[in-house]
Write a protein that holds these residues in place. Structure first.
Motif, PDB file in Angstrom:
ATOM      1  N   ALA A   4       0.843  -1.195   0.000  1.00  0.00           N
ATOM      2  CA  ALA A   4       0.000   0.000   0.000  1.00  0.00           C
ATOM      3  C   ALA A   4       0.880   1.246   0.000  1.00  0.00           C
ATOM      4  CB  ALA A   4      -0.906   0.003   1.234  1.00  0.00           C
ATOM      5  N   THR A   5       0.349   2.303  -0.580  1.00  0.00           N
ATOM      6  CA  THR A   5       1.043   3.589  -0.548  1.00  0.00           C
ATOM      7  C   THR A   5       0.600   4.352   0.696  1.00  0.00           C
ATOM      8  OG1 THR A   5      -0.680   4.816  -1.725  1.00  0.00           O
ATOM      9  CG2 THR A   5       0.994   3.671  -3.082  1.00  0.00           C
ATOM     10  N   ASP A   8      -2.910   5.419   0.276  1.00  0.00           N
ATOM     11  CA  ASP A   8      -3.831   4.308   0.546  1.00  0.00           C
ATOM     12  C   ASP A   8      -4.077   4.169   2.044  1.00  0.00           C
ATOM     13  OD1 ASP A   8      -3.866   3.634  -2.189  1.00  0.00           O
ATOM     14  OD2 ASP A   8      -2.332   2.068  -1.944  1.00  0.00           O
ATOM     15  N   THR A  11      -6.134   7.091   3.357  1.00  0.00           N
ATOM     16  CA  THR A  11      -7.526   7.021   2.920  1.00  0.00           C
ATOM     17  C   THR A  11      -8.296   6.051   3.815  1.00  0.00           C
ATOM     18  OG1 THR A  11      -6.908   7.561   0.647  1.00  0.00           O
ATOM     19  CG2 THR A  11      -9.042   6.497   0.975  1.00  0.00           C
ATOM     20  N   ARG A  12      -7.711   4.919   4.107  1.00  0.00           N
ATOM     21  CA  ARG A  12      -8.348   3.966   5.029  1.00  0.00           C
ATOM     22  C   ARG A  12      -8.492   4.596   6.409  1.00  0.00           C
ATOM     23  NH1 ARG A  12      -7.226   0.297   8.864  1.00  0.00           N
ATOM     24  NH2 ARG A  12      -8.442  -1.604   8.915  1.00  0.00           N
ATOM     25  N   ALA A 104      -8.017  10.629  -3.812  1.00  0.00           N
ATOM     26  CA  ALA A 104      -8.128   9.270  -3.264  1.00  0.00           C
ATOM     27  C   ALA A 104      -9.391   9.134  -2.419  1.00  0.00           C
ATOM     28  CB  ALA A 104      -6.888   8.930  -2.437  1.00  0.00           C
ATOM     29  N   ALA A 108     -12.544   6.592  -3.215  1.00  0.00           N
ATOM     30  CA  ALA A 108     -12.944   5.596  -2.214  1.00  0.00           C
ATOM     31  C   ALA A 108     -14.289   5.918  -1.569  1.00  0.00           C
ATOM     32  CB  ALA A 108     -11.873   5.500  -1.126  1.00  0.00           C
TER      33      ALA A 108
END
Length: 169
Positions: A4-5, A8, A11-12, A104, A108
């Motif tokens: 994952a970046t 990423d 965003t989570r 992002a 999402a």
């Protein structure tokens, strides 16, 4: 290790309030997180809350063991964060930009709002609310000091607003 970046992971984090298995209103310690690299009191004159650091992430914990805040520093050129089990860290290029993170979030389906600032500092905050935990928000603080047209993420903080510590016995 993760593929994952940093965007990423953020965003989570904006969607769940959880980073590396730690989230506001959750228990601390969480099994499998391992020893913190450093720790101390949030305010020197008060015994609680205390903080624990894991790379560029820190966790503020109440005396009853409930997490009040999970913070991520993103301003370094290399952001080191827990990504797996105890002692497993990933190194990510930082800091990400506002456009990158807002795109992002949009992809999402993570809703956010810009928080009105009560100061004149060269920064602004975008806030997400965690759907499953409506009393938890995640604030993403962007600096505009170096380039007002390309804000960069300085830090992010997941906070809880409802925890009341139980009475001591």
């Amino acid at each position: 290790m993760t593929t994952a970046t940093l965007v990423d992971l953020l965003t989570r984090y904006g969607s769940t309030g959880d980073f590396a298995g730690l989230r506001p209103l959750g228990p601390y310690p969480v099994a499998g997180r391992g020893e913190a690299e450093d720790s101390g009191r949030v305010a020197e004159h008060l015994p609680w809350p205390v903080w624990f650091r894991y790379g560029c992430m820190s966790v503020d914990v109440c005396r009853c063991g409930i997490i009040g805040r999970v913070s991520v520093r993103t301003w370094p050129d290399e952001v080191v964060l827990p990504v797996g089990g105890p002692g497993e860290y990933g190194t990510f290029p930082g800091p990400p930009g506002f456009r990158e993170l807002s795109e992002a979030f949009a992809a999402a389906g993570v809703p956010w709002e810009r928080v009105p600032e009560a100061h004149s500092l060269p920064q602004f905050t975008m806030r997400t609310t965690v759907a499953e935990l409506p009393d938890v928000t995640v604030d993403f603080v962007f600096t505009t000091q170096e380039d007002p047209d390309h804000p960069t993420l300085y830090s992010a903080h997941a906070h809880e607003y409802t925890h009341l510590c139980p009475e001591e016995p």
